[in-house]
Design a protein around this motif. Sequence first.
Motif, mmCIF file in Angstrom:
data_model
loop_
_atom_site.group_PDB
_atom_site.id
_atom_site.type_symbol
_atom_site.label_atom_id
_atom_site.label_comp_id
_atom_site.label_asym_id
_atom_site.label_seq_id
_atom_site.Cartn_x
_atom_site.Cartn_y
_atom_site.Cartn_z
ATOM 1 N N TRP A 159 35.649 54.074 37.298
ATOM 2 C CA TRP A 159 36.337 54.887 36.302
ATOM 3 C C TRP A 159 36.375 54.236 34.930
ATOM 4 C CZ3 TRP A 159 40.922 58.494 37.654
ATOM 5 C CH2 TRP A 159 40.518 59.385 38.636
ATOM 6 N N GLY A 160 35.825 53.040 34.820
ATOM 7 C CA GLY A 160 35.788 52.400 33.511
ATOM 8 C C GLY A 160 37.182 52.045 33.014
ATOM 9 N N ARG A 161 37.328 52.044 31.708
ATOM 10 C CA ARG A 161 38.618 51.712 31.097
ATOM 11 C C ARG A 161 39.485 52.955 30.967
ATOM 12 N NH1 ARG A 161 38.843 46.680 28.932
ATOM 13 N NH2 ARG A 161 36.868 45.540 28.726
ATOM 14 N N PHE A 162 40.734 52.834 31.358
ATOM 15 C CA PHE A 162 41.700 53.913 31.187
ATOM 16 C C PHE A 162 43.070 53.274 30.978
ATOM 17 C CE2 PHE A 162 41.159 53.062 35.701
ATOM 18 C CZ PHE A 162 42.457 52.916 36.153
ATOM 19 N N ARG A 163 43.987 54.075 30.483
ATOM 20 C CA ARG A 163 45.316 53.568 30.179
ATOM 21 C C ARG A 163 46.031 53.147 31.463
ATOM 22 N NH1 ARG A 163 49.128 57.249 26.532
ATOM 23 N NH2 ARG A 163 47.343 56.818 25.139
ATOM 24 N N GLY A 164 46.511 51.921 31.474
ATOM 25 C CA GLY A 164 47.199 51.398 32.640
ATOM 26 C C GLY A 164 46.285 50.780 33.681
ATOM 27 N N ARG A 165 44.998 50.577 33.340
ATOM 28 C CA ARG A 165 44.068 50.035 34.328
ATOM 29 C C ARG A 165 44.458 48.624 34.758
ATOM 30 N NH1 ARG A 165 39.562 47.046 35.317
ATOM 31 N NH2 ARG A 165 37.942 48.022 36.615
ATOM 32 N N ALA A 166 44.865 47.791 33.791
ATOM 33 C CA ALA A 166 45.242 46.417 34.124
ATOM 34 C C ALA A 166 46.455 46.381 35.047
ATOM 35 C CB ALA A 166 45.524 45.633 32.839
ATOM 36 N N LEU A 167 47.451 47.207 34.744
ATOM 37 C CA LEU A 167 48.641 47.254 35.594
ATOM 38 C C LEU A 167 48.291 47.790 36.975
ATOM 39 C CD1 LEU A 167 51.691 46.950 35.913
ATOM 40 C CD2 LEU A 167 51.940 49.259 34.980
ATOM 41 N N PHE A 168 47.425 48.799 37.021
ATOM 42 C CA PHE A 168 47.002 49.355 38.310
ATOM 43 C C PHE A 168 46.288 48.306 39.152
ATOM 44 C CE2 PHE A 168 43.803 51.588 40.896
ATOM 45 C CZ PHE A 168 44.639 52.396 41.652
ATOM 46 N N GLY A 169 45.396 47.526 38.523
ATOM 47 C CA GLY A 169 44.691 46.484 39.261
ATOM 48 C C GLY A 169 45.620 45.388 39.751
ATOM 49 N N ILE A 170 46.620 45.020 38.926
ATOM 50 C CA ILE A 170 47.576 43.988 39.341
ATOM 51 C C ILE A 170 48.414 44.466 40.519
ATOM 52 C CG2 ILE A 170 49.617 42.712 38.604
ATOM 53 C CD1 ILE A 170 48.398 42.579 35.813
ATOM 54 N N MET A 171 48.861 45.707 40.453
ATOM 55 C CA MET A 171 49.675 46.236 41.540
ATOM 56 C C MET A 171 48.866 46.385 42.825
ATOM 57 S SD MET A 171 51.898 49.131 39.523
ATOM 58 C CE MET A 171 52.727 49.624 41.037
ATOM 59 N N ALA A 172 47.590 46.768 42.692
ATOM 60 C CA ALA A 172 46.754 46.912 43.886
ATOM 61 C C ALA A 172 46.477 45.572 44.549
ATOM 62 C CB ALA A 172 45.440 47.596 43.519
ATOM 63 N N GLY A 173 46.343 44.517 43.747
ATOM 64 C CA GLY A 173 46.050 43.201 44.311
ATOM 65 C C GLY A 173 47.256 42.329 44.541
ATOM 66 N N ALA A 174 48.464 42.840 44.278
ATOM 67 C CA ALA A 174 49.676 42.037 44.442
ATOM 68 C C ALA A 174 49.869 41.521 45.865
ATOM 69 C CB ALA A 174 50.893 42.839 43.989
ATOM 70 N N PRO A 175 49.608 42.321 46.915
ATOM 71 C CA PRO A 175 49.796 41.790 48.276
ATOM 72 C C PRO A 175 48.918 40.587 48.598
ATOM 73 C CG PRO A 175 49.710 44.181 48.332
ATOM 74 C CD PRO A 175 49.324 43.772 46.943
ATOM 75 N N LEU A 176 47.864 40.361 47.824
ATOM 76 C CA LEU A 176 46.999 39.213 48.094
ATOM 77 C C LEU A 176 47.654 37.896 47.707
ATOM 78 C CD1 LEU A 176 43.588 40.614 46.771
ATOM 79 C CD2 LEU A 176 44.304 40.393 49.155
ATOM 80 N N VAL A 177 48.556 37.915 46.727
ATOM 81 C CA VAL A 177 49.130 36.673 46.200
ATOM 82 C C VAL A 177 50.619 36.549 46.490
ATOM 83 C CG1 VAL A 177 47.398 36.480 44.384
ATOM 84 C CG2 VAL A 177 49.469 37.788 43.947
ATOM 85 N N LEU A 178 51.295 37.650 46.795
ATOM 86 C CA LEU A 178 52.724 37.578 47.070
ATOM 87 C C LEU A 178 52.972 36.994 48.460
ATOM 88 C CD1 LEU A 178 54.141 40.970 45.726
ATOM 89 C CD2 LEU A 178 54.454 38.697 44.750
ATOM 90 N N PRO A 179 53.980 36.167 48.623
ATOM 91 C CA PRO A 179 54.345 35.703 49.975
ATOM 92 C C PRO A 179 54.740 36.885 50.856
ATOM 93 C CG PRO A 179 55.425 34.371 48.280
ATOM 94 C CD PRO A 179 54.809 35.547 47.575
ATOM 95 N N GLU A 180 54.450 36.767 52.125
ATOM 96 C CA GLU A 180 54.747 37.861 53.038
ATOM 97 C C GLU A 180 56.246 38.113 53.148
ATOM 98 O OE1 GLU A 180 52.945 37.239 56.799
ATOM 99 O OE2 GLU A 180 50.911 37.634 56.085
ATOM 100 N N VAL A 181 57.049 37.085 52.939
ATOM 101 C CA VAL A 181 58.501 37.281 52.975
ATOM 102 C C VAL A 181 58.932 38.207 51.843
ATOM 103 C CG1 VAL A 181 60.726 36.125 52.785
ATOM 104 C CG2 VAL A 181 58.893 35.058 54.090
ATOM 105 N N VAL A 182 58.372 37.987 50.656
ATOM 106 C CA VAL A 182 58.708 38.838 49.518
ATOM 107 C C VAL A 182 58.222 40.262 49.752
ATOM 108 C CG1 VAL A 182 58.370 39.172 47.036
ATOM 109 C CG2 VAL A 182 58.667 36.866 47.963
ATOM 110 N N THR A 183 57.007 40.398 50.260
ATOM 111 C CA THR A 183 56.469 41.735 50.547
ATOM 112 C C THR A 183 57.295 42.455 51.601
ATOM 113 O OG1 THR A 183 54.245 40.941 50.015
ATOM 114 C CG2 THR A 183 54.411 42.986 51.251
ATOM 115 N N GLY A 184 57.649 41.761 52.671
ATOM 116 C CA GLY A 184 58.444 42.383 53.719
ATOM 117 C C GLY A 184 59.827 42.796 53.242
#
Length: 266
Positions: free
Chosen positions: A83-108
């Motif tokens: 989809w290329g560049r769109f408004r909020g793309r950076a925030l969308f990518g951060i939110m999509a990849g957040a479970p990769l870096v957040l501790p499982e305790v925080v996610t749970g």
Amino acid sequence: MSRWLLALGLAFLWLPILLLGAYAFSADRIPFQWGGFSLRWFAALAGNERVIEASLLSLRVAAGAASLAVLLGGLTGWVLARWGRFRGRALFGIMAGAPLVLPEVVTGLSLLLLFVVIQGAAEAWAGWRLDRGAGTIVLAHATLGLAYVAVLVQARLARLDPRLQDAAADLGAGPGTVFRTVTLPQILPTLAVGWLLAFTLSLDDVVVASFVSGPAGTTLPILIFSSLRMGLTPEVNALGVVILGASMLTAGVLACFIRRKPPPLG
């Protein structure tokens, strides 16, 4: 020197698993004490209804979470890659990849608070009582798995040659036909790998599931973890041998299927 380091690394990885498998055939009740060869713990495992029910629930939850993760993660990876560049793309990518870096305790804990809010809103507005159980575990594990699937799909789409899709479009194929006949066959192995990865993560998870599960959502890892308070029996070792055997059998079947040569034409 490198061979010795490789041997030490393999021994460090496999020695605990081999010891677990060996003690599964011990007649002694203490899990890590040899008391002679016996298959009594495999028979006890076959008659343990709680373990069987928890195992079946874990398999159903893992399959559902993996399927949902592939669907949502595939769409997420497609958006980030095409989809290329769109408004909020950076925030969308951060939110999509957040479970990769957040501790499982925080996610749970975050998912638990979310489900509590949803449950309260459903009871206040619609009079529905939404109890936590297998459904909430599926949603939680899908949240973890979609991040991994999105990364895999995004990387795969970035490596595809866009000229193939352009050529199909020039020949008169519509967007749906292009995706079905050109793009999907090329990313299908990636989706399969993502499904297996999400399935394994769900089957192995105990931290997130312990937050979002209820009385009707006791998965196998939670059951084993809770049994630590009363003391483990060699049934756990026997269960480990069964899971290891099933995993090796599945890997062998997949390897034979991948290496199988296509039949000759004509």
